[in-house]
Design an enzyme around this catalytic site. Structure first.
Site, PDB file in Angstrom:
ATOM      1  CG  HIS A 113       4.939  -4.899   5.288  1.00  0.00           C
ATOM      2  ND1 HIS A 113       5.762  -5.455   4.343  1.00  0.00           N
ATOM      3  CD2 HIS A 113       4.548  -3.698   4.789  1.00  0.00           C
ATOM      4  CE1 HIS A 113       5.876  -4.616   3.315  1.00  0.00           C
ATOM      5  NE2 HIS A 113       5.152  -3.551   3.558  1.00  0.00           N
ATOM      6  CG  HIS A 139       7.701  -3.310  -0.218  1.00  0.00           C
ATOM      7  ND1 HIS A 139       8.721  -2.727   0.492  1.00  0.00           N
ATOM      8  CD2 HIS A 139       6.550  -2.785   0.271  1.00  0.00           C
ATOM      9  CE1 HIS A 139       8.197  -1.868   1.362  1.00  0.00           C
ATOM     10  NE2 HIS A 139       6.902  -1.887   1.242  1.00  0.00           N
TER      11      HIS A 139
END
Ligand SMILES: Nc1ncnc2c1ncn2[C@@H]1O[C@H](COP(=O)(O)OP(=O)(O)O)[C@@H](O)[C@H]1O
Ligand SMILES: Nc1ncnc2c1ncn2[C@@H]1O[C@H](COP(=O)(O)OP(=O)(O)O)[C@@H](O)[C@H]1O
Ligand SMILES: [Mg+2]
Ligand SMILES: [Mg+2]
Ligand SMILES: [Mg+2]
Ligand SMILES: [Mg+2]
Lengths: 205, 329, 329, 205
Positions: C57, C219
């Protein structure tokens, strides 16, 4: 008189048609050895030229060419914008106050060629549009043209010649040896410019 | 082509509109142009600095407009140098009477269009100087060709020239500082995937799953060589090796930039930085400062470039000077 | 899979190594952990703030470590919450005796692992409080399920909690400030392409050229709905519409974040920002500040999310407070 | 005595083998309705369990399970780490100081089930690994097991049942109705855990 105001305007329209029709081809050629915008650039540039022409009255061939030159310079950008802008401006200057026959068309293209050289610093054989303008100028100087398609044969041969050249000017030069095997995009767009010219010259008045 | 846009021929227009909307506290757009300038331009007594180029390199170039960096950035169509009239507007808007420096990347198109703008500006009585950035060591350096490209190292030229100009140094001094950076900066890049010019809709080239292009520019063009995909460390070795072989770095201090080309995750950029830091340490070269992120991109190309700037006292203090440009910190 | 890396199982290790090498002036890594902390932690008299989550991330979460933001970030494997022992190390390293706030994104894994760490820390006598961020309006809000995900809005929670903690406010006050942000923040995202977890080597899903996934997380998971690709303006309308319908925004001031998921060029993010700004203006909602860029990514996914944070006096001044976190400005 | 120290160690090895062999399958299942890391997580976790076991002497079945529990908690992360960590820890606690027969294995799995519920807050039918553990506990309570393959049939049926369920816990719950039509990855990895268990129980001493 091989070019009139009307024919010159028509020349611009014929160029525009060809740039639109061959936009993808020109862009694909530029993707191979450049940055993939040449067709987009040319279609946008001559689109603007035609849009400008549509709203304007012209007195002379030189006026039309000058108007096109200004538009190309202001609307294309990249390498081709200044080069074609300069070429058309030099032609306009050369033809100022004149009716156009083969002889002063030849001088005009000589002047354009000088302009391209001055701007782009290219010589013959560097795999740029200079090559096509050079051969056209040369062809116009050699004999009285009866069949304008002959000019296009000269162009075509030149384009084909650019294929195996190694680029030493413009974006393709960064590729060095890898630039061989691909036709120069700018030479191809110059071909469409002269193809359009042959078409309007051969048009019935 | 999958892109978040409205009309392919409005991307630059809408991007600039969004950009100045987002940063209206410090920037504005010159009406009816593709020029983004500092709100406070022209700054009295300060040399104006103008850069620009085709769009698609965001955050370049508008992201570098701000106090301590550029006074104006001129945006062309995607990968197409802006036209002379646009550059001219930028020059006129930032000139406070002290003259204007143009920072140009070495592409035929950019050089010609900025040259023409400079001629037009001079004709209007504005003093204009130019510097041409050519940091890409992957291209052969030759006087018979167009020479080397300007790529990510350009950002350091913006920063240093901008910092020096902010001190109200005269035009010749600002130009000399920019040229000094150009002499000391080297870059090289690699691509793992192509990019797509919106108006074209087709990827700039195709690469197999196990191939990469070494020595790419910032326009989705093919590189110098197509080679098998290698590990991060090996790619870093290759690029850095070429850079180090091109300049004298012994015992020097450097600034390092690991520049993502658009689609490369930051994770990968830091994996590369790690190896670059290790290699430089081995060679006794000290990293004074580093920039890891996206600074000079090629739309959504995957890949990165490494830039090394050899430092002297002036460059060091100019790099450390504050700027409020959006994309440089 | 085309990635710039060395070994697929070393990506997190090497990334963290590169990251702390690059920013060693302000950060360090706790030895033998995947924890990045401020050099000056624990800061006497200050509540410690710990966040973290799976890797992939970036710049989250280590990019938000710094004065005025997080004291520590804990990195898990790619898309995998870190384990309790790692979180515990972070807690211990940042506690100055004033207690520690954990900022957790609402995923079963993150919640469980951070919970276990909190229990272990409490057993060692450290006061720990937790807040759980759940800003994703694409997920139905229900007490019978896991509830909503935490996505890009988390960055605002880091910023506000960090700024309040920096004023040496007590733990309960810092927690209340974080919870206030959580109550006021809403986000929603869209994906144009999947991403590939390095250790898996396969894209997370496949999308046709003319499809996109609406309502995605961070994700690489599929979204709420697969729909035909739409224009930037229409996508912005959809996402913003969902967000505005979920909260009371009349006459309010907001902070806006347009967050790139990893591969989306900044050009496209600004095209989206433009439309968001236009829409909010129409609705009489004032944009106080904006962030356009990559803040909470999903590897090299193409797409973006829109975040709206409704402001009050406290949030506004906390957002404006300085921080030296790498990824927030 | 259906589990000895050696058999328990062997159980861990058999689990590890299966997680490695089915890493891609588990990851693919997790890609469909989760985040695509489940196979990677399980292979890494049990890899670490086996690595730890290789360097350690154990006194009892409970010791092996406790060691596995600690390693799983410390090395997996995500949702499965705490859940499996808790399950194995609860089993270890239940079997502390005991030889293992079907009856206390059943109690151990009951305890594991409670642990999973406490940690994950899931109930039967929420499309999680809880479903598999629930049915295994239930099966072990009903009759004297002669053929351990029957336990696997129970597991298999449960996994198949998760396919049409709508997930209401874990990552798959974000997909709402779109979570239907896919087998739950955690249930599948639990199957491999019990398959390994059946294999070691049926092994010659
Ligand atoms: N120095 C030069 N002299 C003459 N022609 C050039 C030169 N550099 C480039 N060209 C021509 O310009 C063409 C590329 O135009 P275009 O793609 O529109 O610009 P750019 O290279 O800036 O993207 C080349 O194919 C070549 O024919
Ligand atoms: N609340 C819960 N209770 C029980 N099991 C759960 C819960 N949440 C998730 N799981 C199980 O965990 C599995 C996912 O594990 P994994 O992919 O390793 O973790 P993550 O979802 O964090 O990526 C799911 O398939 C499901 O069986
Ligand atoms: Mg081009
Ligand atoms: Mg171009
Ligand atoms: Mg996960
Ligand atoms: Mg998972």
């Amino acid at each position: 008189m091989i070019l009139t105001v009307e024919k010159t305007i028509q020349w611009m329209r014929e160029i525009h048609k060809r740039m639109e029709a061959n936009k993808e081809q020109l862009t694909a050629l530029d993707q191979a050895i450049g940055d993939g915008d040449h067709g987009i650039n040319m279609a946008r540039g001559f689109g603007e030229v035609v849009a400008k022409i549509d709203g304007t009255e012209y007195e002379s061939v030189a006026d039309v060419l000058k108007s096109a030159a200004m538009t190309l310079t202001a609307k294309i950008g990249g390498a081709s914008g200044p080069l074609y802008g300069t070429a058309f401006l030099k032609m306009a200057t050369a033809l100022q106050g004149q009716e156009v026959d083969q002889q002063n068309l030849k001088s005009a293209i000589d002047q354009a060629l000088e302009g391209i050289k001055m701007r782009g610093n290219a010589e013959l054989g560097e795999k740029t549009l200079y090559d096509v303008w050079y051969q056209v100028a040369d062809f116009l100087g050699t004999e009285k043209v009866e069949d304008w398609q002959e000019m296009l044969e000269v162009c075509q041969a030149t384009i084909e010649d650019t294929r195996e050249l190694k680029a030493t000017k413009g974006r393709a030069s960064y590729l060095n040896e890898r630039s061989r095997g691909h036709v120069d995009p700018g030479s191809m767009s110059s071909y469409y410019i002269f193809e359009a010219l042959a078409t309007v010259i051969e048009m019935e008045d | 082509m999958k892109k978040v846009l409205n009309h392919t021929d409005a991307v630059v227009e809408e991007m600039l509109d969004g950009f100045v909307k987002a940063h209206s506290d410090s920037l504005k757009r010159l009406p009816d142009t593709s020029v983004v300038i500092r709100n406070d331009a022209p700054v009295t007594g300060k040399v104006g600095i103008v850069s620009g180029g085709g769009s698609g390199h965001e955050p370049a170039h508008a992201g570098y407009v701000g106090k301590g960096m550029l006074d104006a950035a001129v945006a062309g169509e995607v990968f197409t140098s802006p036209t002379p009239d646009q550059v001219l507007e930028a020059i006129k808007a930032v000139d406070s009477g002290e003259g204007v420096l143009l920072i140009i990347k070495n592409y035929t198109g950019d050089v010609m269009n900025f040259d023409m703008a400079a001629e037009l500006a001079e004709a209007e009585g504005i003093t204009v100087e130019k510097v041409i950035v050519n940091d890409d060591v992957s291209v052969e350096d030759s006087t018979f060709t167009s020479g080397r490209r300007g790529i990510a190292g350009t950002v350091f030229v913006h920063k240093v020239a901008g910092a020096i100009a902010e001190t109200k140094a005269p035009l010749q001094e600002v130009k000399a500082a920019a040229e000094n950076v150009i002499k000391q900066v080297r870059s090289m890049g690699v691509a793992l995937s192509p990019c797509t010019v919106p108006a074209s809709g087709k990827p700039s080239f195709t690469l197999e799953e196990d191939e990469m292009e070494i020595g790419i520019g910032i326009h989705g063009e093919p590189g110098i060589e197509r080679v098998p995909l290698q590990s991060a460390d090996r790619i870093a070795d290759t690029l850095l090796g070429k850079i180090l072989a091109d300049h004298e770095y012994d015992n020097s201090e450097v600034a390092v930039m690991i520049n993502g080309m658009g689609a490369t995750p930051e994770m990968e950029l830091y994996i590369v930085y790690r190896q670059v830091a290790n290699l430089l340490k081995e060679k006794g070269i000290t990293i004074y400062a580093n920039w890891v992120g996206e600074y000079m991109t090629a739309l959504e190309m995957a890949g990165f470039s490494i830039t090394l700037l050899k430092l002297d006292h002036q460059i060091k203090s100019a790099l450390s000077a504050t700027t409020d440009a959006q994309a440089f910190k």
